[in-house]
Scaffold this motif. Sequence first.
Motif, PDB file in Angstrom:
ATOM      1  N   GLU A 187      -7.819  -5.967  -8.194  1.00 44.13           N
ATOM      2  CA  GLU A 187      -7.686  -4.548  -8.503  1.00 44.13           C
ATOM      3  C   GLU A 187      -7.821  -3.691  -7.252  1.00 44.13           C
ATOM      4  OE1 GLU A 187      -6.708  -3.405 -11.363  1.00 44.13           O
ATOM      5  OE2 GLU A 187      -6.708  -5.442 -12.208  1.00 44.13           O
ATOM      6  N   GLN A 188      -8.706  -4.105  -6.358  1.00 40.90           N
ATOM      7  CA  GLN A 188      -8.908  -3.344  -5.126  1.00 40.90           C
ATOM      8  C   GLN A 188      -9.403  -4.270  -4.020  1.00 40.90           C
ATOM      9  OE1 GLN A 188     -11.868  -0.395  -5.982  1.00 40.90           O
ATOM     10  NE2 GLN A 188     -13.413  -1.885  -6.588  1.00 40.90           N
TER      11      GLN A 188
ATOM     12  N   THR B  33       0.844  -1.188   0.000  1.00 37.38           N
ATOM     13  CA  THR B  33       0.000   0.000   0.000  1.00 37.38           C
ATOM     14  C   THR B  33       0.886   1.248   0.000  1.00 37.38           C
ATOM     15  OG1 THR B  33      -0.082   0.073   2.420  1.00 37.38           O
ATOM     16  CG2 THR B  33      -1.750  -1.252   1.297  1.00 37.38           C
TER      17      THR B  33
END
Length: 248
Positions: free
Chosen positions: A238-239, A189
Amino acid sequence: SSSYLLCLRYEYKPKKINIIMKTVINAILALCAIALVYICYGSIMGPINFDKEKAIRDKAIIARLIDIRSAQQEYRLTHEGAYTASFDTLIHFVKTAKLPFIMKIGSLTDEQLNNGMTEKKAMAIIEKAKKTGNWKDVEKEGLTNFRRDTMWVAVMDTIFAKGFNPDSLAFVPYGNGAKFEMAVRKDTTKSGAPLNLFQAQVAYDVYLGDLDKQQLVNLKDMQEKLGKYLGLKVGDIEQPNNNAGNWE
């Protein structure tokens, strides 16, 4: 008399032709009516039958995707938070791996907790007593009936029902031998924390392709307009989505 018979003959033929024509026309109209009824029936029952069969197949596939998710979540617990993109690896893990299971007996009282006792401290006192044979501290702290034992349980016996076949994980129900697509992502992240994601999916074409083609086109068109995946899917690379399914 011959003239009279001739007139009758000519008069009879048009009547006979008219009767035949009416019969043919009535038969054609009857066939048209039957065809119209069939078309109307198909236009009504087509979507109903498609949705009914889709629901049956969706249920089986969702159950399989949930099994894949369960296996992946257990896999990551013993692999530093990472998932696997290989069904062979995942299936081998399910067949052979064992997971720690802590059997708890007794619990700490409010008084013990207020005095700073924790489960970790309690187990340290008990482990020391086991090694030295001196149980005075255990008795003093009121831990005589306190136990935390670690048992190792097979993954197969932990997350799946009895009789589950791990080899089925990769295959799409109603997919004629097709396998699910599976992918993983290992990243970090913005804050530098590790990011591990996975997804498993199957397109509508794979398991609904033998059904009504027009209904399948309509379904895909609707999903596309909504910006959704044209099939069933769990997780997302993707997320982060907490490994949710797109049916949830």
